[in-house]
Design an enzyme around this catalytic site. Sequence first.
Site, PDB file in Angstrom:
ATOM      1  N   PHE A 177       0.849  -1.189   0.000  1.00  0.00           N
ATOM      2  CA  PHE A 177       0.000   0.000   0.000  1.00  0.00           C
ATOM      3  C   PHE A 177       0.882   1.234   0.000  1.00  0.00           C
ATOM      4  CE2 PHE A 177       0.846  -1.044   4.399  1.00  0.00           C
ATOM      5  CZ  PHE A 177       1.094   0.189   4.999  1.00  0.00           C
ATOM      6  N   CYS A 178       0.296   2.354  -0.431  1.00  0.00           N
ATOM      7  CA  CYS A 178       0.976   3.651  -0.413  1.00  0.00           C
ATOM      8  C   CYS A 178      -0.095   4.726  -0.283  1.00  0.00           C
ATOM      9  CB  CYS A 178       1.831   3.852  -1.663  1.00  0.00           C
ATOM     10  SG  CYS A 178       0.911   3.724  -3.211  1.00  0.00           S
ATOM     11  N   THR A 179       0.287   5.986  -0.407  1.00  0.00           N
ATOM     12  CA  THR A 179      -0.643   7.077  -0.122  1.00  0.00           C
ATOM     13  C   THR A 179      -1.867   7.069  -1.030  1.00  0.00           C
ATOM     14  OG1 THR A 179       1.230   8.424   0.584  1.00  0.00           O
ATOM     15  CG2 THR A 179      -0.848   9.571   0.204  1.00  0.00           C
TER      16      THR A 179
END
Length: 307
Positions: free
Chosen positions: A175-177
């Site tokens: 996951f990331c922003t």
Amino acid sequence: MSFVVAALYQFTRFSDPQALRGPLEQLCRDKAVRGTLLLAKEGINGTMAGPCAGIDAVLTHIRALPGCAAIEVKKSHAAKMPFLRLKIRVKPEIVTMGQPGVDPLAAVGTYVAPQDWNALIAREDVVVVDTRNDYEVALGSFDGALDPGTGSFREFPEWWARQADALQGKKIAMFCTGGIRCEKATNYLIGQGVSKVFHLQGGILKYLEEMPQDQSTWRGDCFVFDARVSVGHGLVQGPHVLCHACRRPLAPTDLKHPAYERGVSCHQCLEERSAAERLRYRERQRQVDLARDRGENHLGDTIITSS
């Protein structure tokens, strides 16, 4: 007045991104839209803010670009304009990984909707990886997620090389922003022979927007690349501010640390800067304060807005 903040990205093929820059920049200026947008041959990425009508006009323009009709946009709101200026730049990559063979248009991991994310990362055969930079992870992350401890996205392949043997045979959920880094990270892992790769669709921002807080496995706040600095559940602005010397986020308690001097230093960067640099920052902060007293914006009071 409330401002709409729109975070967006789209991997597509732009044969001449430089030709797209001028018309897009002029429209943003005409519609009082500010922020940072990056164009490259691989697509578009960025965050912008402005009045609702202005954001809608710019999004209509972007959706008319090749391959951008279905561009993913995450909207939130800010009480104050979170950008002091507009920057539209043409870059080699819209998110810099530095791996020429990586192509998210060829293959990416399996998208997982926010409502299905908790069940996936709770499985014992799944390893959860936070692909963001260390200063972002410090503000918050998902329960049990691995922190690669990277200072930039370019370091992710080196981290994976060190972890590959230990994680062999595992399912990897990343996951990331907003989702863009995972597009490249999942493609990279597929190229490294990882067969089961997943990523959070829409990123942390979509999860915080849609997931009720009492059902959430997210802990803390999410760093964002604008003047809000961080957001929490419901995309409500968080309590953090930015150190204008090192551009790292600071919690309210950090402002009481002896090393903190507004615009000059914080506990994270005091030993990283020379006395001469701190003198220069101190003069910059004095100019910023004078501009504010006159009711003006000072470009020295900006923050980094690229990821």
